[in-house]
Motif scaffolding. Structure first.
Motif, PDB file in Angstrom:
ATOM      1  N   GLU A  14       0.687  -1.223  -0.011  1.00  0.00           N
ATOM      2  CA  GLU A  14      -0.122  -0.105   0.025  1.00  0.00           C
ATOM      3  C   GLU A  14       0.821   1.394   0.081  1.00  0.00           C
ATOM      4  N   ALA A  15       1.826   1.068   0.914  1.00  0.00           N
ATOM      5  CA  ALA A  15       2.866   2.471   0.722  1.00  0.00           C
ATOM      6  C   ALA A  15       3.665   2.576  -0.809  1.00  0.00           C
ATOM      7  N   SER A  16       3.894   1.391  -1.223  1.00  0.00           N
ATOM      8  CA  SER A  16       4.499   1.438  -2.452  1.00  0.00           C
ATOM      9  C   SER A  16       3.532   1.755  -3.455  1.00  0.00           C
ATOM     10  N   LEU A  17       2.497   1.572  -3.414  1.00  0.00           N
ATOM     11  CA  LEU A  17       1.358   1.695  -4.745  1.00  0.00           C
ATOM     12  C   LEU A  17       1.521   3.389  -5.260  1.00  0.00           C
ATOM     13  N   PRO A  18       1.330   4.172  -4.400  1.00  0.00           N
ATOM     14  CA  PRO A  18       1.471   5.846  -4.977  1.00  0.00           C
ATOM     15  C   PRO A  18       2.775   6.118  -5.378  1.00  0.00           C
ATOM     16  N   TYR A  19       3.931   5.377  -4.873  1.00  0.00           N
ATOM     17  CA  TYR A  19       5.162   5.483  -5.439  1.00  0.00           C
ATOM     18  C   TYR A  19       5.433   5.250  -6.821  1.00  0.00           C
ATOM     19  N   PHE A  20       4.726   4.268  -7.224  1.00  0.00           N
ATOM     20  CA  PHE A  20       4.708   3.775  -8.598  1.00  0.00           C
ATOM     21  C   PHE A  20       3.545   4.314  -9.492  1.00  0.00           C
ATOM     22  N   GLY A  21       2.829   5.343  -9.015  1.00  0.00           N
ATOM     23  CA  GLY A  21       1.694   5.897  -9.663  1.00  0.00           C
ATOM     24  C   GLY A  21       0.403   4.948  -9.595  1.00  0.00           C
ATOM     25  N   GLY A  22       0.238   3.977  -8.921  1.00  0.00           N
ATOM     26  CA  GLY A  22      -0.770   3.187  -8.760  1.00  0.00           C
ATOM     27  C   GLY A  22      -0.363   1.904  -9.458  1.00  0.00           C
ATOM     28  N   ASP A  23       0.856   1.657 -10.215  1.00  0.00           N
ATOM     29  CA  ASP A  23       1.031   0.513 -11.117  1.00  0.00           C
ATOM     30  C   ASP A  23       1.183  -0.807  -9.945  1.00  0.00           C
ATOM     31  N   GLU A  24       0.375  -1.729  -9.890  1.00  0.00           N
ATOM     32  CA  GLU A  24       0.327  -2.638  -8.905  1.00  0.00           C
ATOM     33  C   GLU A  24       1.314  -3.656  -9.333  1.00  0.00           C
ATOM     34  N   LEU A  25       1.650  -3.966 -10.344  1.00  0.00           N
ATOM     35  CA  LEU A  25       2.691  -5.106 -10.909  1.00  0.00           C
ATOM     36  C   LEU A  25       4.176  -4.583 -10.386  1.00  0.00           C
ATOM     37  N   ALA A  26       4.349  -3.146 -10.527  1.00  0.00           N
ATOM     38  CA  ALA A  26       5.624  -2.513  -9.970  1.00  0.00           C
ATOM     39  C   ALA A  26       5.810  -2.564  -8.702  1.00  0.00           C
ATOM     40  N   ALA A  27       4.634  -2.253  -7.816  1.00  0.00           N
ATOM     41  CA  ALA A  27       4.687  -2.443  -6.535  1.00  0.00           C
ATOM     42  C   ALA A  27       4.749  -3.841  -5.947  1.00  0.00           C
ATOM     43  N   ARG A  28       4.274  -4.726  -6.462  1.00  0.00           N
ATOM     44  CA  ARG A  28       4.373  -6.147  -6.132  1.00  0.00           C
ATOM     45  C   ARG A  28       5.772  -6.693  -6.378  1.00  0.00           C
ATOM     46  N   VAL A  29       6.346  -6.264  -7.504  1.00  0.00           N
ATOM     47  CA  VAL A  29       7.621  -6.687  -7.920  1.00  0.00           C
ATOM     48  C   VAL A  29       8.471  -6.047  -6.759  1.00  0.00           C
ATOM     49  N   TRP A  30       8.481  -4.820  -6.258  1.00  0.00           N
ATOM     50  CA  TRP A  30       9.377  -4.269  -5.627  1.00  0.00           C
ATOM     51  C   TRP A  30       9.427  -5.001  -4.111  1.00  0.00           C
ATOM     52  N   VAL A  31       8.274  -5.355  -3.341  1.00  0.00           N
ATOM     53  CA  VAL A  31       7.908  -5.814  -2.303  1.00  0.00           C
ATOM     54  C   VAL A  31       8.433  -7.223  -2.280  1.00  0.00           C
ATOM     55  N   ASN A  32       8.317  -7.989  -3.354  1.00  0.00           N
ATOM     56  CA  ASN A  32       8.613  -9.453  -3.350  1.00  0.00           C
ATOM     57  C   ASN A  32      10.062  -9.663  -3.603  1.00  0.00           C
ATOM     58  N   LYS A  33      10.566  -8.660  -4.337  1.00  0.00           N
ATOM     59  CA  LYS A  33      12.059  -8.925  -4.809  1.00  0.00           C
ATOM     60  C   LYS A  33      13.188  -8.191  -4.321  1.00  0.00           C
ATOM     61  N   TYR A  34      12.670  -6.799  -3.821  1.00  0.00           N
ATOM     62  CA  TYR A  34      13.738  -6.046  -3.836  1.00  0.00           C
ATOM     63  C   TYR A  34      13.644  -5.344  -2.107  1.00  0.00           C
ATOM     64  N   ALA A  35      12.546  -5.335  -1.446  1.00  0.00           N
ATOM     65  CA  ALA A  35      12.275  -4.516  -0.174  1.00  0.00           C
ATOM     66  C   ALA A  35      13.431  -5.495   0.875  1.00  0.00           C
ATOM     67  N   MET A  36      14.155  -4.979   1.526  1.00  0.00           N
ATOM     68  CA  MET A  36      15.225  -5.579   2.298  1.00  0.00           C
ATOM     69  C   MET A  36      14.323  -6.774   3.275  1.00  0.00           C
ATOM     70  N   LYS A  37      14.817  -7.739   3.211  1.00  0.00           N
ATOM     71  CA  LYS A  37      14.256  -8.861   4.176  1.00  0.00           C
ATOM     72  C   LYS A  37      15.508  -9.656   4.954  1.00  0.00           C
ATOM     73  N   ASP A  38      14.913 -10.310   5.926  1.00  0.00           N
ATOM     74  CA  ASP A  38      15.801 -11.465   6.628  1.00  0.00           C
ATOM     75  C   ASP A  38      15.688 -12.648   5.963  1.00  0.00           C
ATOM     76  N   SER A  39      16.252 -13.646   6.579  1.00  0.00           N
ATOM     77  CA  SER A  39      16.262 -15.128   6.109  1.00  0.00           C
ATOM     78  C   SER A  39      14.884 -15.852   6.308  1.00  0.00           C
ATOM     79  N   PHE A  40      14.037 -15.184   6.822  1.00  0.00           N
ATOM     80  CA  PHE A  40      12.778 -15.590   7.380  1.00  0.00           C
ATOM     81  C   PHE A  40      11.642 -14.965   6.429  1.00  0.00           C
ATOM     82  N   GLY A  41      12.055 -13.980   5.579  1.00  0.00           N
ATOM     83  CA  GLY A  41      10.992 -13.457   4.918  1.00  0.00           C
ATOM     84  C   GLY A  41      10.472 -12.085   5.371  1.00  0.00           C
ATOM     85  N   ASN A  42      10.883 -11.682   6.605  1.00  0.00           N
ATOM     86  CA  ASN A  42      10.304 -10.522   7.359  1.00  0.00           C
ATOM     87  C   ASN A  42      10.840  -9.211   6.585  1.00  0.00           C
TER      88      ASN A  42
END
Length: 853
Positions: A14-42
């Protein structure tokens, strides 16, 4: 410092969606692949702004070690909103991430010197490949050192098994390593000089084999000359020996024809023009110091020496177009050159950050509970990588959005005018990057083994000398910080976040349809069609982001729901008209690649997209043109040779319209032929179940399975067939008693035709009767996926017949080319059936997970 705040997927999305101008695919890609995570996926970052500050702070920390440092704010402004500079996946996820211990390198090449043909060496390469993949890296290595099949060996086997079994081993190892929603990526290469290169070229043509690797053939100029001129060519082993242990004279044009055919049919093998790569390679000026190039990374854009690695970064070319899509559009060269200099500087900083990461990896290995014997191999691997990375400080500055840049300036991708402009941009980039590397050498010191004398005859260095004599003089005086600087890689999911075309490629489609499965009882959805098994789908239009920008600039309503005819008219008015991946002149595209290659010191990852109905003659022409144009490699993709999920928006031909699933590109089925032709093409498919060797003869009509003969091979009641036979003809005729007889005819290596008579009599009658049943439904064009389900549903008591069922299913899966099999292909990360084929990779449109091959 990492924040301890943990975010849910929904919060970050939800925080990334306005960053990408409402582009849901771009927001999902960022959260799933590039947001910082630990080994447990947090998840520890809420939006890309958090990520960009994380990266900027780390780059600024390294900058403080040197003169004239950039500030964190300066770096952040270059990264923010993916506008100018975009680090590739591994740096983006790894820089400043203290929760995971992983390399920042996107790609590695491994390979042992000396007796690399021993079992110990082969197993060591396998182990090193896995160790690198678990740290998120893609790996390439060459198999030319493995002795050809039948060569004597000093063990109980007596003779070598050749290349192919080891291709399988390395492929299987790749598939076993998970990398956060994707599989590891592997490139296997072999020299055309190798006597087993033909087996290598054919290995992936059998369904289910070597599925975990991309394969490319290293082709020298002598072979190309022989192939083009119909001359013989001598293969030998060892491939570079003056006194080889074995030699073999071959028909070069025949082997070249096989490369072309296989690429036409399956998009592999790729070709690497190896003499061009070595001739142009600056690191090979230092080959005696360990920088001899042996293979490439999985996408082919970085030729590397053993244990070297590369980090990647791309510059968003679209962002340097002022007044895009207007008559006043222009390219801001001064801003571009300043940002290229900064990008090269950031890349060098990332080398330092990588060396820090390697130290942490080695510390972790030492702290692991395994024995010294187990830890030692992995530790030594990273010691070699650390040494090579520090010696050469290799970088990979590249670009993305080439297609959008040209469109925004009013050029039509694929024209000579557009190509000339692009070459100028890449020349500007190369000179600015090398100037930056020379400036850094003055401030930070040159790479360890720099020697201007070694590079004096290098073609790339001499082009720089001719274009900018002062830069060359400064380079001789001060050195260069980086042994090589530039590449053009596929930008895959990162281009989804830049919302631009990918890499050097044109737009795939400015407007296309996506389909999603819906509940037909839901009053909020519109059901556009129902497929063969009763599933309902909704269809919706997707516009390329910069196509929308063109519409806005030209005062066209972007909210209106347009008819098909109106969409066609809009596209025809736009600068994307006749400039899509499937529209561009194919010869011009390879010539463009060759022209730009002159200003890229590594290589270029690019795919020539072809329609399904092109013949092999065109593929041959494109490959030869790529070689003559100076390309370092070439990959073609013929529509339908692999299945995808995006569907072109075009007028429907009602006569040939078919229903399709969420992941289907509609295609016309062949017409039903009730009278069997006397002669059918035939594929031979071998497989093994319960240690039994099986063979299937699949008769093909217009490339579509028409009948199948199956059974045990090499037994008393079965059939004896040379293992090299993969194709032939099934001939139907009457014997002397007027009874139908099916014969199988194939051509041996010397060109003599051999016939296996009475094919149907060679198999157990029970197998034959069930095969006739399956052939019956094939002839009336039941979709292959349903034929496979039918075979699987047969209630058979005999264990041997159940083995037969498995064999038939495996044989028929090879022919699922109409896309319907994607209903069973789920994203390994999110479980949705939403996979998009893009640049050699399957990309999930729901979560952004990807896998290549």
């Amino acid at each position: 410092m990492n924040s301890d705040k943990i975010y849910t997927f929904e919060e970050a999305f939800e925080a990334s969606l306005p960053y990408f101008g409402g582009d849901e695919l771009a927001a999902r890609v960022w959260v799933n692949k590039y947001a910082m995570k630990d080994s447990f996926g947090n998840i520890y970052e809420k939006s890309p702004s958090d990520m960009h500050w994380r990266i900027a702070n780390e780059i600024a920390r390294i900058e403080e070690k040197y003169e004239n440092p950039m500030t964190a704010k300066q770096v952040f402004d270059l990264l923010d909103h993916f506008r100018y500079i975009i680090p590739a996946g591994s740096p983006m996820t790894g820089i400043g991430n203290e929760y995971q211990i992983a390399s920042l390198s996107n790609c590695f090449v491994v390979g042992l010197d000396g007796d690399a043909d021993s079992y110990g060496a082969i197993m060591r390469i396998d182990e090193e490949q896995v160790q690198l993949m678990k740290r998120r890296g893609g790996v390439g290595h060459d198999l030319s050192h493995i002795r050809p099949k039948g060569s004597p060996v000093n063990n109980s086997a007596l003779t070598s098994t050749g290349l192919v079994p080891f291709m399988e081993r390395y492929s299987n190892s790749t598939r076993e390593v998970a990398q956060d929603g994707r599989r590891g990526a592997l490139m296997l290469s072999v020299s055309i000089k190798h006597p087993d290169s033909e087996a290598f070229i054919d290995a992936k043509m059998t369904e289910g084999r070597v599925t975990g690797a991309n394969v490319s053939v290293k082709i020298d100029d002598a072979f190309m000359e022989a192939a083009v001129n119909g001359q013989p060519y001598v293969q030998k082993f060892p491939i570079d020996s003056e006194a080889p242990k074995c030699t073999r004279e071959i028909d070069a044009s025949k082997l070249w024809g096989k490369i072309v055919h296989n690429a036409w049919k399956s998009a592999e093998p790729g070709v690497l023009f190896w003499d061009t790569i070595i001739r142009e390679s600056i690191p090979d000026c230092y080959s005696d110091l360990g920088f001899r190039t042996v293979s490439t990374n999985p996408c082919g854009e970085i030729p590397l020496c053993p244990y070297d690695s590369c980090r990647l970064l791309s510059i968003n070319l679209y962002s340097y177009v002022v007044n895009p899509f207007t008559k006043e559009a222009r390219f801001d060269y001064e801003l571009f050159k300043s940002h290229v200099a900064a990008a090269q500087r950031i890349m060098d900083d990332i080398v330092d950050l990588e060396l820090e990461k390697i130290e942490k990896i080695m510390e972790k290995i030492n702290a692991d509970p395994q024995s010294e014997e187990v830890r030692g191999a992995e530790y030594h691997l990273w010691e070699k990588i650390q040494r090579k990375s520090g010696m050469g400080r290799r970088t990979g500055v590249g670009i993305t959005a080439e297609g959008d840049m040209l469109a925004a300036l009013g050029y039509t991708y694929g024209t000579q005018e557009a190509t000339d402009f692009s070459v100028g941009i890449h020349k500007t980039l190369a000179l600015a990057a090398y100037r930056s590397s020379v400036n850094m050498a003055r401030e930070r010191g040159a790479f360890e083994v720099f020697d201007a004398g070694r590079e004096a005859n290098n073609p790339f260095i001499n082009r720089i000398k001719e274009a900018d004599p002062q830069l060359y003089d400064d380079m001789v005086k001060y050195g260069r910080r980086n042994i090589a600087c530039l590449t053009i890689a596929p930008t895959g999911t990162t281009s989804l976040m830049t919302q631009t075309t990918s890499g050097i490629e044109p737009v795939f489609m400015p407007v296309y349809k996506r389909r999603r499965k819906v509940n037909p009882n839901d009053t909020e959805v519109h059901v556009d069609f129902t497929d063969e098994v009763g599933d309902s789908f909704e269809e919706y239009i997707v516009y390329h982001n910069k196509f929308i920008k063109w519409m806005e600039v030209n005062g066209i309503d972007t909210k209106k729901k347009y008819t098909q005819e109106e969409i066609d008219q809009l596209v025809a008015k736009s600068p994307y008209y006749k400039a899509t991946a499937n529209d561009v002149d194919w010869l011009m595209k390879v010539r463009m690649q060759g022209a730009i290659q002159k200003w890229v010191d590594h290589s270029i990852s690019v795919t020539v997209n072809l329609p399904n109905d092109v013949d092999e003659t065109l593929v041959n022409k494109l490959y030869v043109e790529a070689w003559r144009s100076g390309c370092k490699g070439c990959t073609i993709y013929r529509d339908g040779s692999r299945s995808g999920v995006m569907v072109a928006v075009e007028k429907k031909d009602k006569k040939n319209d078919v229903k399709a699933s969420d992941s289907v590109t509609p295609c016309k089925h062949p017409e039903v032929t009730e009278v069997r032709p006397q002669v059918l093409d035939c594929d031979v498919v071998r497989f093994q179940n319960n240690k039994e060797k099986w063979v299937a003869f699949v008769g093909l009509l217009n490339g579509y399975p028409y009948e199948i003969f199956t059974g045990l091979q090499d037994d008393e009641e079965g059939i004896v067939l040379p293992k090299t036979v993969t194709k032939g003809k099934i001939i139907k005729q009457l014997d002397e008693n007027g009874k139908k007889r099916y014969d199988f005819q194939f051509e041996n290596k010397r060109g003599y035709k051999t016939t296996v008579e009475g094919l149907s009599e060679k198999f157990n009658p029970e197998y034959w009767n069930y095969a006739k049943l399956i052939s019956g439904v094939l002839r009336y064009r039941m979709p292959i996926v349903h034929v496979i389900k039918l075979v699987g549903s047969l209630q058979l008591k005999s264990e041997s017949i159940n083995t037969w069922k498995n064999g038939v299913e495996r044989a028929l899966k090879k022919y699922i080319v109409d896309g319907t099999e994607a209903k069973g292909q789920k994203c390994p990360n999110c479980g949705h059936e939403t996979l998009v084929y893009q640049e050699g990779c399957l990309i999930c449109t729901s979560c952004g997970a990807s896998r290549c091959g």
